[in-house]
Design a protein around this motif. Sequence first.
Motif, short mmCIF file in Angstrom:
data_model
loop_
_atom_site.label_atom_id
_atom_site.label_comp_id
_atom_site.label_asym_id
_atom_site.label_seq_id
_atom_site.Cartn_x
_atom_site.Cartn_y
_atom_site.Cartn_z
N ILE A 169 0.86 -1.17 0.00
CA ILE A 169 0.00 0.00 0.00
C ILE A 169 0.90 1.23 0.00
N GLU A 170 0.44 2.33 -0.55
CA GLU A 170 1.24 3.55 -0.53
C GLU A 170 1.57 3.91 0.90
N GLY A 171 2.84 4.14 1.16
CA GLY A 171 3.30 4.39 2.52
C GLY A 171 4.13 3.25 3.05
N TRP A 187 -17.68 -5.94 14.89
CA TRP A 187 -17.53 -5.52 13.50
C TRP A 187 -17.20 -6.71 12.63
N SER A 188 -17.58 -6.63 11.39
CA SER A 188 -17.24 -7.66 10.40
C SER A 188 -15.88 -7.27 9.79
N LEU A 189 -14.81 -7.92 10.27
CA LEU A 189 -13.46 -7.53 9.89
C LEU A 189 -13.24 -7.64 8.38
N GLU A 190 -13.73 -8.70 7.77
CA GLU A 190 -13.50 -8.89 6.35
C GLU A 190 -14.11 -7.77 5.53
N ASP A 191 -15.30 -7.33 5.92
CA ASP A 191 -15.94 -6.23 5.20
C ASP A 191 -15.15 -4.94 5.37
N ILE A 192 -14.64 -4.73 6.59
CA ILE A 192 -13.85 -3.52 6.86
C ILE A 192 -12.58 -3.53 6.02
N VAL A 193 -11.93 -4.69 5.95
CA VAL A 193 -10.70 -4.81 5.17
C VAL A 193 -10.96 -4.52 3.70
N LYS A 194 -12.02 -5.07 3.16
CA LYS A 194 -12.34 -4.86 1.75
C LYS A 194 -12.58 -3.39 1.45
N VAL A 195 -13.34 -2.73 2.32
CA VAL A 195 -13.64 -1.31 2.11
C VAL A 195 -12.38 -0.47 2.24
N THR A 196 -11.59 -0.75 3.29
CA THR A 196 -10.37 0.03 3.54
C THR A 196 -9.38 -0.12 2.39
N LEU A 197 -9.11 -1.36 2.00
CA LEU A 197 -8.15 -1.59 0.93
C LEU A 197 -8.65 -1.06 -0.41
N GLY A 198 -9.95 -0.97 -0.54
CA GLY A 198 -10.50 -0.43 -1.77
C GLY A 198 -10.23 1.05 -1.94
N TYR A 199 -10.02 1.75 -0.82
CA TYR A 199 -9.76 3.19 -0.87
C TYR A 199 -8.28 3.54 -0.80
N LEU A 200 -7.45 2.60 -0.33
CA LEU A 200 -6.03 2.88 -0.19
C LEU A 200 -5.30 2.65 -1.52
#
Length: 275
Positions: free
Chosen positions: A174-176, A195-208
């Motif tokens: 990831i950048e950084g 929290w649903s960790l997998e959903d959070i990861v998908k959303v987060t990585l989608g923006y990074l």
Amino acid sequence: WNLWGMGLGPSHPVAKNGEGEGERDDSYDDEVKLVMLGDKSVGTSRMVHHFWNDRRSYETYVSFGFEGGGMDLKINTIQFSGKSVRTEITDNAGLRPLDAKASGIYEKASGVIICYSNRNVSSFESAKNWLVQAKGKSLNVESQRWWPKRCCLVSTDSPEQSHEGQEKVSLTFIEGGWTRLEVKNELRRISHSVWSLEDIVKVTLGYLPYDELRRVGASSGRRLASTFDVQFHEVRLGDQEGIAGIFSGLITAFLESSDARKQCQESSEEKKLIL
């Protein structure tokens, strides 16, 4: 060395602040010698250029080449923390630790900067070798007080080496400088159990944004620096302020230690006089 006899005289007029050619101001409060090491094309010359803030007229500028690299020596007297400091920067990029010329580069050094490009794995391996050699030199020479507190490991984003070793990498950065796994582990650490960790990861990585050219993660640089107990910095070569901060930090650390030694010597001399 007779540099002029070797055809290695100053590449720029020996002038300062409008003074006539050949005039030099040799009065200064302290003297700092910084040594830069690493593979060629890791960005050392651009770092030095940014530190001088695009100034072109050095008091002395000597440059010559050898097999595999070269050496640039730039000297200028600058005002720093209320002092007039004669600052000497030697850029040895391209030199290898086992080269015969490497044996004397630490002589009278005030600080050492070891650079690598996070776009090239081999430059990172070279940085490891330089750290091993630098530590060995510091242990064998009592005067090498720069180790480890005034030794820096610096990661740059120099693209000049990215075409070399474009090997397939198993990690996606990831950048950084973080990997996908490191992001996931950090999210797992800070997330709530509901929290649903997998959903959070998908959303987060989608923006990074991804850094497709990176080959060495920032965490690898930090671990290497921590192993040798030296400072670690990761900078973009376009970040003039960040680069200047690395040089300024080393100079400040040296001046503080130099002042401490002088004060200690003066105190010892006063005690002798009293006795």
